[in-house]
Motif scaffolding. Structure first.
Motif, short mmCIF file in Angstrom:
data_model
loop_
_atom_site.label_atom_id
_atom_site.label_comp_id
_atom_site.label_asym_id
_atom_site.label_seq_id
_atom_site.Cartn_x
_atom_site.Cartn_y
_atom_site.Cartn_z
N VAL A 249 0.85 -1.19 0.00
CA VAL A 249 0.00 0.00 0.00
C VAL A 249 0.88 1.24 0.00
N ASP A 250 0.64 2.13 -0.94
CA ASP A 250 1.38 3.39 -1.04
C ASP A 250 0.41 4.53 -0.75
N HIS A 251 0.62 5.22 0.37
CA HIS A 251 -0.26 6.32 0.75
C HIS A 251 0.23 7.62 0.12
N PRO A 279 -16.26 14.96 -7.71
CA PRO A 279 -14.83 15.30 -7.76
C PRO A 279 -14.06 14.54 -6.68
N SER A 280 -12.95 13.93 -7.08
CA SER A 280 -12.22 13.10 -6.13
C SER A 280 -10.72 13.27 -6.33
N LYS A 281 -9.98 12.73 -5.39
CA LYS A 281 -8.52 12.71 -5.47
C LYS A 281 -8.03 11.33 -5.07
N MET A 282 -6.94 10.89 -5.70
CA MET A 282 -6.38 9.59 -5.35
C MET A 282 -5.55 9.74 -4.08
N VAL A 283 -5.89 8.96 -3.06
CA VAL A 283 -5.20 9.08 -1.78
C VAL A 283 -4.23 7.93 -1.53
N SER A 284 -4.47 6.78 -2.16
CA SER A 284 -3.59 5.63 -1.97
C SER A 284 -3.64 4.73 -3.20
N LEU A 326 -7.10 4.03 -4.88
CA LEU A 326 -8.10 4.38 -3.86
C LEU A 326 -8.37 5.87 -3.95
N HIS A 327 -9.60 6.22 -4.30
CA HIS A 327 -10.00 7.61 -4.45
C HIS A 327 -10.84 8.06 -3.26
N GLN A 328 -10.80 9.36 -3.00
CA GLN A 328 -11.61 9.93 -1.92
C GLN A 328 -12.43 11.09 -2.46
N THR A 329 -13.69 11.11 -2.07
CA THR A 329 -14.57 12.21 -2.45
C THR A 329 -15.35 12.65 -1.23
#
Length: 489
Positions: A249-251, A279-284, A326-329
């Motif tokens: 896992v790469d954070h 809209p999202s951003k890649m977190v890991s 892994l995306h976060q919104t």
């Protein structure tokens, strides 16, 4: 000895009668050594715990402690023999293995009755039924046992015992195969037994008649399997250990968010539409790789069998080496992590992936999707844990029928739900009806089921936009590429 070391390949075996024989691929080499040595004090304690306390206290260390007290033994005097005080998981795993071996040993009591049956298939059904019904006294707590069996650290030794059970049943039923059919029958029977046990957990019919019917139907499907040749048999004959991938896992961005949504590859329009509308951003990123093969010296020489094995595994590893983003919104002031789980040809990876996910992230709530061959006319079913807290507001999700036997889920969703149960995480799974849902690369479902799922997701997450329409458009693209009204993976 019992409780002395971490669970592993040799952890449980010394407690039971040792065996020097190897189960070869000919029935004439069937091992008939004693399964449990009742003369050992360890087994006396396990037996007392299993028969007297597991039915009321479950597969726990407490059951073993009560058994020690019931036998009027003093724990402080058993330290040298048992290693009392080590990890609880070791004690529980020993107790689970005792159940598996004890119930397998019980099959020998039914030989006379089975001998009156005319066909091999009838005998297989008879022994399978007897073995399944041996779960009844502890069925209330059997989910604890199944949850531990699938942990990556335990999987190998429990799979060995599962295949020993299949070997015994086929041999007792009169199997005399001495070719590829030896493997075909036993692996097929292992699969049927696992499916039947999972079915049994939700069976409320008297005397578990629905479970027995479910098992009989699936045994009928493999009655003639002894005459079939399966591609995987060549790998089995090479007697090599499976190549276990490394999952890292790469954070990219540290996140404390604990709400996760997991979407399988087949339902990709659900995931892609979410990416478009929120809209999202890649977190890991989570990477599945096979360093053992990647670091292999190309100049190293192998014999023909070894080279064949390495080549076939290299192809499999190349197909299963993947990176998952892994995306976060943020939706309605709530942060949500979501990811797309790809198809893995090695089913072991799903469990390893789920284990890694729960170990690296403090997941408190999980929503996942799956495909299943649903009975009846339903396009959707839901499977919700008892601790899952639904919002009090009206939700379409509440109208989705609960999943009932004989329906079940497997693959990525099955692994995630199982691990959520182990970690006591709130989990809800929504299954879309699909034809051939448990056959890799053969899944097919009508687009209406996907749209129904999109409506549920839109309502549940409060998207209030064009989410459903986007899913429809994405599904049309997949339908056009497949050339039919159905979606395939």
């Amino acid at each position: 000895m019992l409780f002395r070391r971490p669970i592993g390949r040799a952890c449980v075996r010394p407690i039971f009668a040792p065996t020097t024989a190897v189960r070869g691929f000919q029935s004439v080499y069937h091992v008939e050594s004693p399964i449990i040595d009742d003369s050992k004090l360890e087994n006396r304690i396990l037996g007392r715990a299993y028969n007297k306390f597991v039915p009321t206290h479950g597969f726990t260390k407490q059951s073993v402690d009560l058994a020690i007290a019931d036998l009027q033994l003093r724990p402080e005097n058993l330290g040298g023999l048992f290693g009392i005080g080590l990890q609880v998981s070791d004690v529980v795993n020993e107790l689970i293995m005792y159940h598996l071996k004890h119930t397998r040993a019980n099959l020998s009591r039914y030989h006379d009755e089975a001998g009156k049956l005319a066909t091999e298939g009838a005998k297989v059904r008879f022994y399978m039924q007897k073995r399944l019904l041996d779960n009844v006294p502890i069925i209330k707590y059997y989910h604890q046992a199944l949850g531990r069996m699938i942990l990556p650290t335990n999987l190998g030794i429990f799979l060995t015992e599962l295949h020993n059970l299949s070997d015994d049943i086929t041999y007792y039923s009169g199997d005399k195969s001495n070719d590829f059919a030896w493997y075909s029958k036993r692996f097929a029977l292992s699969s049927v037994f696992v499916q039947s046990e999972l079915f049994m957990l939700g069976d409320t019919t008297p005397d578990y008649s629905a479970t027995i019917s479910f098992m009989n139907d699936r045994v009928s499907d493999i009655d003639t399997l002894g005459y079939a040749h399966i591609v995987q048999d060549e790998d089995l004959l090479l007697e090599k250990e499976p190549i276990i991938p490394t999952i890292t896992v790469d954070h990219h961005i540290h996140t404390q968010n604990t709400y996760f949504i997991a979407v399988p590859e087949l339902l990709r329009p659900i995931y892609d539409a979410l990416l478009q509308i929120a809209p999202s951003k890649m977190v890991s990123s989570i990477r599945v790789s096979f360093p053992e093969l990647e670091e292999q010296d190309e100049a190293e020489e192998f014999d023909d069998d070894e080279q064949l094995y390495k080549s076939s595994k290299a192809v499999l590893a190349q197909q299963d080496s993947k990176t998952i983003e892994l995306h976060q919104t943020t939706l309605n002031n709530q942060n949500i992590n979501f990811l797309l789980v790809p198809v893995f040809r090695s089913k072991l990876i799903y469990n390893l992936f789920a284990s890694t996910l729960f170990q690296h992230f403090a997941i408190s709530k999980l929503l996942c999707f799956a495909t299943s061959e649903l009975s009846g006319l339903h396009t959707l079913n839901k499977l919700v844990s008892q601790n899952y807290r639904l919002p009090e507001k009206p939700l379409l999700l509440k109208q989705v029928p609960d999943m009932q036997p004989p329906n079940f889920i497997t693959g990525a969703a099955g692994a995630l739900v199982s691990h959520a149960n182990i970690y006591n995480v709130e989990v809800a799974a929504i299954a879309v009806s699909a034809e051939g849902a448990f056959q890799l690369d053969m899944e097919k479902f009508d687009i209406s089921g996907l749209v129904d799922l999109a409506v549920i997701v839109d309502d549940y997450l409060g998207l209030k936009g064009d989410y459903v329409q986007i899913v429809k458009e994405l599904a049309k693209v997949k339908k056009a590429s497949s050339g039919s009204n159905a979606l395939y993976i």
